[in-house]
Design a protein around this motif. Structure first.
Motif, PDB file in Angstrom:
ATOM      1  N   VAL A   1       0.859  -1.153  -0.099  1.00 14.75           N
ATOM      2  CA  VAL A   1       0.108  -0.025   0.056  1.00 14.75           C
ATOM      3  C   VAL A   1       0.890   1.368   0.009  1.00 14.75           C
ATOM      4  O   VAL A   1       1.647   1.557   0.927  1.00 14.75           O
ATOM      5  N   SER A   2       0.793   1.871  -1.155  1.00 17.41           N
ATOM      6  CA  SER A   2       1.662   3.105  -1.212  1.00 17.41           C
ATOM      7  C   SER A   2       0.613   4.318  -0.766  1.00 17.41           C
ATOM      8  O   SER A   2       1.353   5.541  -0.488  1.00 17.41           O
ATOM      9  N   GLU A   3      -0.670   4.424  -0.455  1.00 21.56           N
ATOM     10  CA  GLU A   3      -1.396   5.389  -0.222  1.00 21.56           C
ATOM     11  C   GLU A   3      -2.556   4.748   0.511  1.00 21.56           C
ATOM     12  O   GLU A   3      -3.196   3.683  -0.003  1.00 21.56           O
ATOM     13  N   LEU A   4      -2.979   5.389   1.710  1.00 19.80           N
ATOM     14  CA  LEU A   4      -4.228   5.073   2.243  1.00 19.80           C
ATOM     15  C   LEU A   4      -4.940   6.249   2.876  1.00 19.80           C
ATOM     16  O   LEU A   4      -4.160   6.975   3.543  1.00 19.80           O
ATOM     17  N   SER A   5      -6.089   6.413   2.714  1.00 14.52           N
ATOM     18  CA  SER A   5      -6.865   7.416   3.502  1.00 14.52           C
ATOM     19  C   SER A   5      -8.366   7.125   3.655  1.00 14.52           C
ATOM     20  O   SER A   5      -9.015   6.492   2.909  1.00 14.52           O
ATOM     21  N   LEU A   6      -8.853   7.926   4.596  1.00 20.78           N
ATOM     22  CA  LEU A   6     -10.474   7.482   4.911  1.00 20.78           C
ATOM     23  C   LEU A   6     -11.205   8.921   4.132  1.00 20.78           C
ATOM     24  O   LEU A   6     -11.013   9.961   4.704  1.00 20.78           O
ATOM     25  N   GLN A   7     -11.919   8.357   3.237  1.00 21.08           N
ATOM     26  CA  GLN A   7     -12.786   9.336   2.431  1.00 21.08           C
ATOM     27  C   GLN A   7     -14.259   9.098   2.492  1.00 21.08           C
ATOM     28  O   GLN A   7     -14.508   8.266   3.340  1.00 21.08           O
ATOM     29  N   GLY A   8     -15.110   9.920   1.646  1.00 22.54           N
ATOM     30  CA  GLY A   8     -16.364   9.579   1.529  1.00 22.54           C
ATOM     31  C   GLY A   8     -17.108  10.629   2.495  1.00 22.54           C
ATOM     32  O   GLY A   8     -16.478  11.414   3.097  1.00 22.54           O
ATOM     33  N   ALA A   9     -18.355  10.195   2.398  1.00 20.54           N
ATOM     34  CA  ALA A   9     -19.508  10.989   3.415  1.00 20.54           C
ATOM     35  C   ALA A   9     -19.115  10.757   4.818  1.00 20.54           C
ATOM     36  O   ALA A   9     -18.620   9.735   5.325  1.00 20.54           O
ATOM     37  N   ARG A  10     -19.587  11.636   5.450  1.00 17.86           N
ATOM     38  CA  ARG A  10     -19.534  11.620   7.089  1.00 17.86           C
ATOM     39  C   ARG A  10     -20.164  10.332   7.488  1.00 17.86           C
ATOM     40  O   ARG A  10     -19.403   9.733   8.617  1.00 17.86           O
ATOM     41  N   THR A  11     -21.127   9.854   7.015  1.00 14.20           N
ATOM     42  CA  THR A  11     -21.766   8.734   7.688  1.00 14.20           C
ATOM     43  C   THR A  11     -21.531   7.407   6.749  1.00 14.20           C
ATOM     44  O   THR A  11     -22.074   6.371   7.162  1.00 14.20           O
ATOM     45  N   ALA A  12     -21.091   7.511   5.452  1.00 14.49           N
ATOM     46  CA  ALA A  12     -20.839   6.522   4.902  1.00 14.49           C
ATOM     47  C   ALA A  12     -19.133   6.519   4.304  1.00 14.49           C
ATOM     48  O   ALA A  12     -18.799   6.768   3.204  1.00 14.49           O
ATOM     49  N   PRO A  13     -18.327   6.102   5.407  1.00 10.11           N
ATOM     50  CA  PRO A  13     -16.914   6.353   5.053  1.00 10.11           C
ATOM     51  C   PRO A  13     -16.429   5.407   4.076  1.00 10.11           C
ATOM     52  O   PRO A  13     -16.857   4.356   3.926  1.00 10.11           O
ATOM     53  N   VAL A  14     -15.226   5.705   3.226  1.00  6.76           N
ATOM     54  CA  VAL A  14     -14.657   4.827   2.378  1.00  6.76           C
ATOM     55  C   VAL A  14     -12.969   4.581   2.579  1.00  6.76           C
ATOM     56  O   VAL A  14     -12.541   5.813   2.577  1.00  6.76           O
ATOM     57  N   TRP A  15     -12.532   3.433   2.953  1.00 11.94           N
ATOM     58  CA  TRP A  15     -11.023   3.557   2.626  1.00 11.94           C
ATOM     59  C   TRP A  15     -10.638   3.279   1.414  1.00 11.94           C
ATOM     60  O   TRP A  15     -10.819   2.414   0.468  1.00 11.94           O
ATOM     61  N   ARG A  16      -9.807   4.373   1.171  1.00 17.57           N
ATOM     62  CA  ARG A  16      -9.232   4.429  -0.343  1.00 17.57           C
ATOM     63  C   ARG A  16      -7.749   4.254  -0.378  1.00 17.57           C
ATOM     64  O   ARG A  16      -7.037   4.826   0.214  1.00 17.57           O
ATOM     65  N   LEU A  17      -7.494   3.361  -1.167  1.00 15.57           N
ATOM     66  CA  LEU A  17      -6.249   2.632  -1.087  1.00 15.57           C
ATOM     67  C   LEU A  17      -5.562   2.786  -2.524  1.00 15.57           C
ATOM     68  O   LEU A  17      -6.126   2.511  -3.478  1.00 15.57           O
ATOM     69  N   LYS A  18      -3.897   2.716  -2.679  1.00 18.07           N
ATOM     70  CA  LYS A  18      -3.367   2.465  -3.765  1.00 18.07           C
ATOM     71  C   LYS A  18      -2.448   1.424  -3.450  1.00 18.07           C
ATOM     72  O   LYS A  18      -1.496   1.701  -2.641  1.00 18.07           O
ATOM     73  N   VAL A  19      -2.448   0.424  -4.211  1.00 19.82           N
ATOM     74  CA  VAL A  19      -1.373  -0.658  -4.244  1.00 19.82           C
ATOM     75  C   VAL A  19      -0.683  -0.952  -5.208  1.00 19.82           C
ATOM     76  O   VAL A  19      -0.860  -1.032  -6.171  1.00 19.82           O
ATOM     77  N   ASP A  20       0.743  -0.662  -4.929  1.00 20.34           N
ATOM     78  CA  ASP A  20       1.742  -0.813  -6.026  1.00 20.34           C
ATOM     79  C   ASP A  20       2.423  -2.155  -6.173  1.00 20.34           C
ATOM     80  O   ASP A  20       2.889  -2.649  -4.949  1.00 20.34           O
ATOM     81  N   GLU A  21       2.550  -2.729  -7.352  1.00 21.93           N
ATOM     82  CA  GLU A  21       3.123  -3.757  -7.496  1.00 21.93           C
ATOM     83  C   GLU A  21       4.007  -3.886  -8.789  1.00 21.93           C
ATOM     84  O   GLU A  21       3.675  -4.231  -9.868  1.00 21.93           O
ATOM     85  N   GLY A  22       5.372  -3.369  -8.447  1.00 18.79           N
ATOM     86  CA  GLY A  22       6.089  -2.993  -9.635  1.00 18.79           C
ATOM     87  C   GLY A  22       5.645  -2.035 -10.340  1.00 18.79           C
ATOM     88  O   GLY A  22       5.368  -0.874  -9.742  1.00 18.79           O
ATOM     89  N   PRO A  23       5.545  -1.932 -11.415  1.00 17.95           N
ATOM     90  CA  PRO A  23       5.178  -0.898 -12.240  1.00 17.95           C
ATOM     91  C   PRO A  23       3.415  -0.678 -12.397  1.00 17.95           C
ATOM     92  O   PRO A  23       2.933   0.093 -13.117  1.00 17.95           O
ATOM     93  N   VAL A  24       2.855  -1.662 -11.922  1.00 14.17           N
ATOM     94  CA  VAL A  24       1.343  -1.793 -11.946  1.00 14.17           C
ATOM     95  C   VAL A  24       1.029  -0.909 -10.509  1.00 14.17           C
ATOM     96  O   VAL A  24       1.336  -1.182  -9.450  1.00 14.17           O
ATOM     97  N   ARG A  25      -0.036  -0.391 -10.705  1.00 15.41           N
ATOM     98  CA  ARG A  25      -0.700   0.364  -9.599  1.00 15.41           C
ATOM     99  C   ARG A  25      -2.101  -0.041  -9.729  1.00 15.41           C
ATOM    100  O   ARG A  25      -2.952   0.056 -10.584  1.00 15.41           O
ATOM    101  N   HIS A  26      -2.786  -0.529  -8.526  1.00 11.63           N
ATOM    102  CA  HIS A  26      -4.255  -0.844  -8.232  1.00 11.63           C
ATOM    103  C   HIS A  26      -4.899   0.380  -7.104  1.00 11.63           C
ATOM    104  O   HIS A  26      -4.366   0.476  -6.192  1.00 11.63           O
ATOM    105  N   ALA A  27      -5.907   0.639  -7.652  1.00  8.66           N
ATOM    106  CA  ALA A  27      -6.681   1.434  -6.841  1.00  8.66           C
ATOM    107  C   ALA A  27      -7.863   0.862  -6.520  1.00  8.66           C
ATOM    108  O   ALA A  27      -8.453   0.342  -7.364  1.00  8.66           O
ATOM    109  N   VAL A  28      -8.042   0.955  -5.123  1.00 11.37           N
ATOM    110  CA  VAL A  28      -9.103   0.155  -4.537  1.00 11.37           C
ATOM    111  C   VAL A  28      -9.864   0.890  -3.540  1.00 11.37           C
ATOM    112  O   VAL A  28      -9.143   1.539  -2.626  1.00 11.37           O
ATOM    113  N   ASP A  29     -11.306   0.834  -3.697  1.00 12.05           N
ATOM    114  CA  ASP A  29     -12.093   1.339  -2.603  1.00 12.05           C
ATOM    115  C   ASP A  29     -12.630   0.388  -1.703  1.00 12.05           C
ATOM    116  O   ASP A  29     -13.279  -0.495  -2.405  1.00 12.05           O
TER     117      ASP A  29
END
Length: 257
Positions: free
Chosen positions: A179-207
């Protein structure tokens, strides 16, 4: 025992053993066939990140071994979990709202944001090689607009899924990386963990939904690609909201931090 009866019993036992083995093999093949479809291969022509840029930091670390993984693989010597632990320890009673891997004056660092109940946001820079805190400063937000920080506090209060559980769920989806980036985003009552996962040259964006642990968004791209991890503007406050919440002070509260 009658010799003929003994021979019959032996044949019956061998037949039962063979039947059991065949059934086990069938179940094993069925389980293998029902597994998740393999992930597509990485893009053959990944976008090259500009030298010295933040995205180039992640690309310089080794990729994860093939196969599903529930633990982070690759990344800098001082891991994200080490940096988070260091940041939260440095702020009494603080809780992490976000962390990301960057390059600061040529040095790979973790930038962490930790909030207290006051509320006050603390910004920390942790060396991604040594694990030492390079900088720690609290926000300089005017007191009359400080209530705007109740937004991330409300997200934390509403989040029933721990950030590390969200990380594990994201890694199951990506099959590896760190995980190269992680943050808690979204609405106050409906939060979402937003992540970026790096695997060599590949980047996965996952909510990951912070209340159900379900993966609600997944994008596979390359490190440095404009589409890798793009979040859009749905989590940004509108100008009207900023004016209302801040008493018409400024345009963006991040400028005061």
């Amino acid at each position: 025992m009658n010799p003929s009866r003994a021979a019959f019993t032996g044949r019956r036992r061998r037949l039962m053993a063979a039947t059991t083995a065949a059934a086990a093999l069938t179940l094993g093949l069925a389980a293998y066939g029902s597994g998740a479809a393999p992930r597509p291969d990485a893009a053959s022509s990944p976008t090259t990140a500009p030298a010295g840029s933040a995205v180039a930091v992640a690309a310089s670390f080794p990729a994860a071994p093939a196969g599903k993984a529930l633990a982070e693989r690759g990344g800098p010597a001082s891991s994200r979990t080490d940096a988070v632990a260091t940041a939260e320890k440095a702020v009494a009673g603080g809780r992490l709202t976000g962390v990301r891997l960057e390059r600061d004056h040529g040095v790979a660092v973790w930038k962490a944001e930790v909030i207290t109940a006051e509320p006050r946001m603390h910004h920390l820079t942790v060396d991604a090689t040594t694990g030492a805190v390079r900088e720690h400063r609290a926000d300089r937000m005017p007191e009359r607009v400080r209530p705007i920080l109740n937004i991330p506090l409300d997200r934390l209060a509403a989040a029933t899924v721990d950030r590390e559980d969200a990380v594990r769920g994201a890694l199951v989806r990506t099959g590896g990386g760190f995980v190269s980036e992680l943050s808690l985003q979204g609405a106050r009552t409906a939060p979402v963990w937003r992540l970026k996962v790096d695997e060599g040259p590949v980047r996965h964006a996952v909510d990951v939904d912070a209340t159900t642990a379900k993966v609600t968004r997944y994008v596979r791209g390359t490190v440095g690609s404009p589409d890798a991890g793009r979040t859009g503007d749905r989590d940004r406050l509108t100008k009207e909201e900023v004016r209302r919440l801040s008493g018409d002070f400024g345009r963006d509260f991040h400028a005061w931090s």
